[in-house]
Structure formats: C-alpha cells, structure tokens
Design an enzyme around this catalytic site. Structure first.
Site, PDB file in Angstrom:
ATOM      1  N   TYR A 291      13.386 -22.781 -19.000  1.00 31.94           N
ATOM      2  CA  TYR A 291      12.584 -21.552 -19.004  1.00 31.94           C
ATOM      3  C   TYR A 291      11.865 -21.327 -20.335  1.00 31.94           C
ATOM      4  O   TYR A 291      11.710 -20.193 -20.797  1.00 31.94           O
ATOM      5  CB  TYR A 291      13.444 -20.323 -18.652  1.00 31.94           C
ATOM      6  CG  TYR A 291      14.143 -20.461 -17.328  1.00 31.94           C
ATOM      7  CD1 TYR A 291      13.486 -20.175 -16.132  1.00 31.94           C
ATOM      8  CD2 TYR A 291      15.466 -20.908 -17.259  1.00 31.94           C
ATOM      9  CE1 TYR A 291      14.130 -20.324 -14.901  1.00 31.94           C
ATOM     10  CE2 TYR A 291      16.114 -21.061 -16.039  1.00 31.94           C
ATOM     11  CZ  TYR A 291      15.432 -20.766 -14.871  1.00 31.94           C
ATOM     12  OH  TYR A 291      16.068 -20.920 -13.667  1.00 31.94           O
TER      13      TYR A 291
ATOM     14  N   GLU B 250      -7.629 -16.824 -25.992  1.00 33.47           N
ATOM     15  CA  GLU B 250      -7.036 -16.542 -27.288  1.00 33.47           C
ATOM     16  C   GLU B 250      -8.148 -16.581 -28.323  1.00 33.47           C
ATOM     17  O   GLU B 250      -8.981 -17.497 -28.315  1.00 33.47           O
ATOM     18  CB  GLU B 250      -5.961 -17.561 -27.651  1.00 33.47           C
ATOM     19  CG  GLU B 250      -4.664 -17.400 -26.897  1.00 33.47           C
ATOM     20  CD  GLU B 250      -3.624 -18.427 -27.332  1.00 33.47           C
ATOM     21  OE1 GLU B 250      -2.435 -18.180 -27.075  1.00 33.47           O
ATOM     22  OE2 GLU B 250      -3.993 -19.469 -27.911  1.00 33.47           O
TER      23      GLU B 250
ATOM     24  N   TYR C 298      -7.106 -18.815 -33.980  1.00 35.88           N
ATOM     25  CA  TYR C 298      -5.950 -18.590 -34.851  1.00 35.88           C
ATOM     26  C   TYR C 298      -6.331 -18.610 -36.338  1.00 35.88           C
ATOM     27  O   TYR C 298      -5.762 -17.892 -37.150  1.00 35.88           O
ATOM     28  CB  TYR C 298      -4.906 -19.697 -34.657  1.00 35.88           C
ATOM     29  CG  TYR C 298      -4.201 -19.757 -33.340  1.00 35.88           C
ATOM     30  CD1 TYR C 298      -4.320 -18.758 -32.380  1.00 35.88           C
ATOM     31  CD2 TYR C 298      -3.372 -20.842 -33.048  1.00 35.88           C
ATOM     32  CE1 TYR C 298      -3.648 -18.830 -31.184  1.00 35.88           C
ATOM     33  CE2 TYR C 298      -2.691 -20.933 -31.854  1.00 35.88           C
ATOM     34  CZ  TYR C 298      -2.836 -19.930 -30.916  1.00 35.88           C
ATOM     35  OH  TYR C 298      -2.166 -20.005 -29.732  1.00 35.88           O
TER      36      TYR C 298
END
Length: 590
Positions: A178, A487, A490
């Site tokens: 997970y 996104e 960065y």
C-alpha cells in the site's frame, strides 16, 4: 544477449518485397542520359522488427521470454529499450507478465475476449521500495485476464494506460504494501469485480464497466462508466459524468483468420457509455498492414515524410527515432501508430510532429522526448489560424506523451499546441522532468505544457506537470476537460522565479480572458516547492468570470507544506492548510 527474434519469423506483411521495376537499377554505360526519376516508392507492410515479440498458445517458453524483457526493463526508467509483447487469439495458461518501463502488452483479436490469459499482467513497485509514483510508460490493451488469485495488480503512475481490457475478477491499483501511487487511466475496459485504488491519489476511468469501486483519495473521475460510484465530490472525492461527450477509441493492431496483420480504427461515439466491444464486432473500419510504412529505428524523417506523401500510414516499431526535420502529416484520415513506446527525438531544435488542418488524423502510442537544443514546439495539431469544422471526423491524440529532460538535457518552449477545431486529446502526460539526468530550473527549461487555440477541443485524461510557467493555457472557445492532474514545478529557486506580474505564480490551468464558453470536471493541482518551501502560489486555476465558463470539482493540495496555495480558482477557495496534506476544494465555479 539479444532476445529471441520471434517477430522476424512470424510477422510478414503482404507487401514486404519491392517490385523489380522499382529497384532503380543503373542504366548501361552506352544509354542516353535519363530524365531524373521520382524517388523510389517505399513498400507497405513488412516485418515488425526484433523488439516486437509475437506469441501464440503453442509458443514454447513464453514465461521465460516475458521474464527476460522484465529483467531488462524493470528499473530502466530512462533507458533505451522499447518492447511490444503481442499475443495472438487463443487461451494462455499460468502466465505472469510483469511489465517494466517502455513495455506494452496487447492481444491481437478484435475483442479482448479473443485472447485470454489465465494469469496476470502485473505492475508492482519492488524496484522502487514499494513506491509506485514512478511506474511510468507501460501499457496493457485488448486482453482478457483471469487473475491467478482473483485480483490483478496494476500499480501505475502516469503514462500507463489500461485500455480495452476484460478482467474476469478484481483489479488493484496500489503496490504491494500500500505504498504511494500516482496514476492513472482506464478506458474501454470491463472489470467484473471490484476496482481497489487504495493509495492512488487520482484516477480517470472512461467508457467502461466495473463491478464496484472501493475508495478515493483526492480525485477519482468517471465518465461513461457503468457501475461507477455516484457523484459525491469532495467526500468521497468522486466526480461522475453519466456519459463522455465524444470519444473514439485508440487504433489497435490485430490479426485476421489467415494470420495477416491489420489496424482497426474504432468509430466515433457521442454520449458514449460502456465498452465498445461488448456486443459482437466493434464499430469501425480496418486497414491492412500493407497500407502502412513499417518504420524501424534509424529511419530518417525524410523517409517518413516520403511514406506519408505516397499515401501510406505510419507504424513505428519500438525504438528511438531521431528527427532532423518535422514529420508532417498532411493527408486526412492518416494514422500514425507507435508500438512499445516508440520515441521521437527532435534534433537541432525542430518540431517533432506537425498535422495539417485536415479531418480524422489519428496519432497514438508515441513518446516525444525533447532534444538538447530548444524546440519552440514539439507537437502541433493544425497550423496557427486553423479554423475548419472537424466535428464529424475529429483528429485524435491518444497515449501521446511528451517529456522534457530526465533521459538527458532537453528543452522546449511549448510542448503541445492544439490549433485544429474539435481535436480530442485522450490521455496524455506532458512532463517537464523533476528527476533523472538533465534536470534543473534552466537545464530543462520548458515554459508551457499545452496551449489550446482551437475551438471545441475536448481533453479526456489530461496530465501536465512541472512547467516553468503555465502548464495549460486554453484560448479556444467551448473547450472541455474531463480530469486534469498537475504538479507545479518542484524546483523553482524562489518566489521571484515564478512571479507572474502582480500574481504569485502561474496557474496550472489558465483559460484566456476572452473565452466566453469553457467547462471542466475533476481538476486538481498540487505543489511541492522543495527548493524553497516558502513559495506561495496564488491559485491553481485562473479563468474569466463569465457565466459560460464553468468548473466542477476543483482541488489544490500542498504536499507536506512545501509551498502553499492562497486560493483554488481566481479569488475563490480556502488556502491550503500548512503542513497538512489536505485538499482545498471548490465544488462549483462560478
């Protein structure tokens, strides 16, 4: 050691040889001078090359060959290997096809149910410590699966389509353990059991049928999906449209009963819902492989353009293609289909691919990788000022991915420009690399991701990330987007580097000020300004205040407080909440 050359001895087109009259033998020394002749005609059809592995149920050692490809590709994120694994119709037993980078697996029937694997097609993240956020560039298409334990694992991130698949069981979208996951895309597929996204942050499913859907993290979008959960954004974060306004499935390779290869071209659907293949032969048309120029790595752009000028379509076999000039598609209804993530690299700052303002072009299955010399654009659909009505027969751009940097220095001012009206962009990931080689604020400079100038353009499954300025700019009227994942870059060094006049930062998705009609559903933007976490982004979305410009189910997220958003869209929406990675949402705008 080279892979077994299965493709060369099993894949022969109808026109692999060139007629003697076209060989251009030189004239005898005593002959009179000739008038210059036209270029020799290129043949259609032929061998699919050594990196297309074609299997049938009697092929020995299939699992060993699958494992060999996986060993090569499992962690080769920026490698040069490219592979297509093709399965002829029939039933296969006990297989587990693990897919690494730049690997496509597909059945060769007209329906997924023609090719059944009793086993799995697996993507997991053991190579990256259980983190699936970099499981890019791989695909599965046109197969039926009977998973060994009842559930198939498909833990992918961007640029990893799951198309035209029938899973006779469940489908898990998370890695073992997970871990983090950031994908993904399903279309024209039937999953009989439950789809479990678990840790997947976002997902888009189109024109499919599912038994049930387990959960959602930030942004789960469905259009035309039988069995989809009801609209409930933001809790749970489900955006559900009953139908997809317009869709036309991706072209695919298949074999007829005589074993000859063809490419099937699915028909356009409006108000689409459910799979195309559930009731007999799907709607559409078919082209024999002899109508395609089967390209191999190393071929020149001039040769590709000659093939197009002859009236051939293009089938690009797996590998890397360097281009010293644009590939120019001028003819209506031309198909340019890549296998195994065939990759176009423009040299010397050229545009890789241009399409004229014509009906029905289909671009599919390609990766465009920016070269070290800045290209003004990488893909252009229609010239500037294109205005023709293509509503009856639109151009489609499907599984066409763009990368700037990562595999080495690359630059492009604008990655993709859509000028032609009614174009459908169905699943793309346009990515300015945030890791790999040739990465830095100026090293892989790329100011703009996608610019849409054409009217009536539809995007279904739009992933655009990390551009120095705007990720998406939309200037055409009546544009629509169903699902957007973004996104912000960065690596912005400081607030000044992203300052947009008086506005803090460039919106991820900007609708032009003159636009009076536009609509979007299920759009998300995230920030992770890890170089300077104090950076503030004023909003994720910017659009004119007009009653015809409407948005549904928007969100912005600050990942761990590395930068912040002040609003979601324009001046609307709460700021992100410090170091807590919790979305700020707007259900409807205006």
């Amino acid at each position: 050691m080279p892979l077994p050359d299965i493709g060369r001895r099993t894949v022969l087109g109808a026109a692999a040889a060139t007629a003697p009259a076209l060989l251009g033998l030189s004239a005898p020394a005593h002959a009179a001078p000739e008038t210059p002749r036209k270029p020799h005609l290129l043949p259609g059809g032929g061998d699919l090359g050594p990196n297309v592995l074609v299997f049938d149920p009697s092929t020995p050692d299939i699992q060993a060959r699958l494992d060999e490809v996986f060993r090569r590709q499992e962690s080769a994120q920026f490698g040069t290997g490219r592979y297509a694994l093709l399965f002829k119709p029939g039933t296969y037993h006990g297989l587990n096809a693990q897919l690494g980078f730049y690997t496509s697996i597909a059945g060769l029937g007209l329906s997924p149910d023609d090719t059944t694997i009793n086993g799995d097609v697996t993507v997991d993240a053991g190579w990256f410590g259980g983190n699936a956020t970099q499981n890019f560039w791989r695909s599965a298409e046109n197969l039926a699966l009977v998973p060994a334990n009842g559930t198939n694992r498909w833990a992918v991130a961007q640029a990893a389509p799951f198309r035209r698949m029938h899973v006779r069981g469940g489908l898990d979208l998370e890695p073992t353990g997970y871990g983090w996951a950031s994908g993904g895309y399903i279309a024209d597929s039937r999953i009989d059991g439950q789809v479990g996204p678990y840790s997947q942050q976002q997902w888009y499913t189109r024109d499919s049928a599912i038994g049930s859907w387990l959960n959602g993290v930030w942004n789960m979008v469905f259009s035309g999906v039988e069995g989809a959960p009801a609209q409930s954004f933001p809790n749970p974060p489900y955006t559900t449209l009953d139908t997809t306004p317009v869709s036309r499935e991706k072209p695919f390779l298949y074999v007829d009963r005589a074993g000859a290869f063809h490419v099937f071209l699915p028909a356009k659907r409006t108000a689409a819902r459910g799979v195309t293949w559930g009731n007999g032969t799907p709607g559409g048309t078919s082209l024999p492989l002899s109508r395609f120029y089967v390209a191999k790595p190393g071929v020149s752009a001039a040769t590709l353009n000659q093939a197009l000028a002859q009236g051939l379509h293009l089938l690009l076999t797996p590998g890397i293609y360097h281009l010293d000039r644009p590939v120019q598609v001028n003819r209506p209804n031309t198909v340019v289909l890549g296998l195994g993530y065939a990759t176009l690299i423009p040299d010397n700052g050229v545009t890789a691919l241009r399409v004229a303002d014509v009906d029905g072009v289909r671009l599919a299955g390609l990766l465009i990788d920016a070269g070290p010399v800045n290209s003004p654009t990488l893909l252009e659909v229609g010239p500037r000022g294109a205005h023709k009505d293509h509503s009856a027969n639109p151009t489609t751009v499907q599984d066409v991915f763009v990368r700037i940097g990562g595999a080495g220095p690359g630059k492009a001012t604008t990655s993709m420009v859509i000028n032609s009206r009614h174009t459908i962009v169905d699943h793309t990931w346009v990515w300015r690399a945030d890791h790999g080689d040739g990465v830095g604020w100026e090293t892989n400079r790329a100011d703009y991701g996608i610019v849409v100038n054409g009217d009536d353009v539809l995007c279904t499954g739009l992933f655009v990330e990390h551009f120095n300025k705007y990720d998406v700019q939309w200037y055409g009227q009546r544009g629509r987007t169903i699902f957007f994942q973004n996104e912000k870059a960065y690596d912005a060094p400081n607030q000044a580097a992203i300052q947009n006049g008086a506005v803090k930062g460039y919106a991820a998705y900007k609708v032009g000020d003159h636009v009076t009609a536009h609509e979007g559903w299920g759009l998300g933007s995230y920030c992770f300004y890890n170089v300077d976490p104090s950076i503030v982004q004023h909003h994720g979305f910017a659009a004119p205040d007009h009653p015809g410009v409407r948005f549904h189910d928007l969100l912005v997220v600050s990942l761990g407080g590395q930068g912040q958003y002040e609003h979601v869209i324009n001046e609307t929406g709460a700021p992100t909440s410090g170091t807590s990675t919790v979305p700020s949402t707007v259900v409807s705008y205006p």
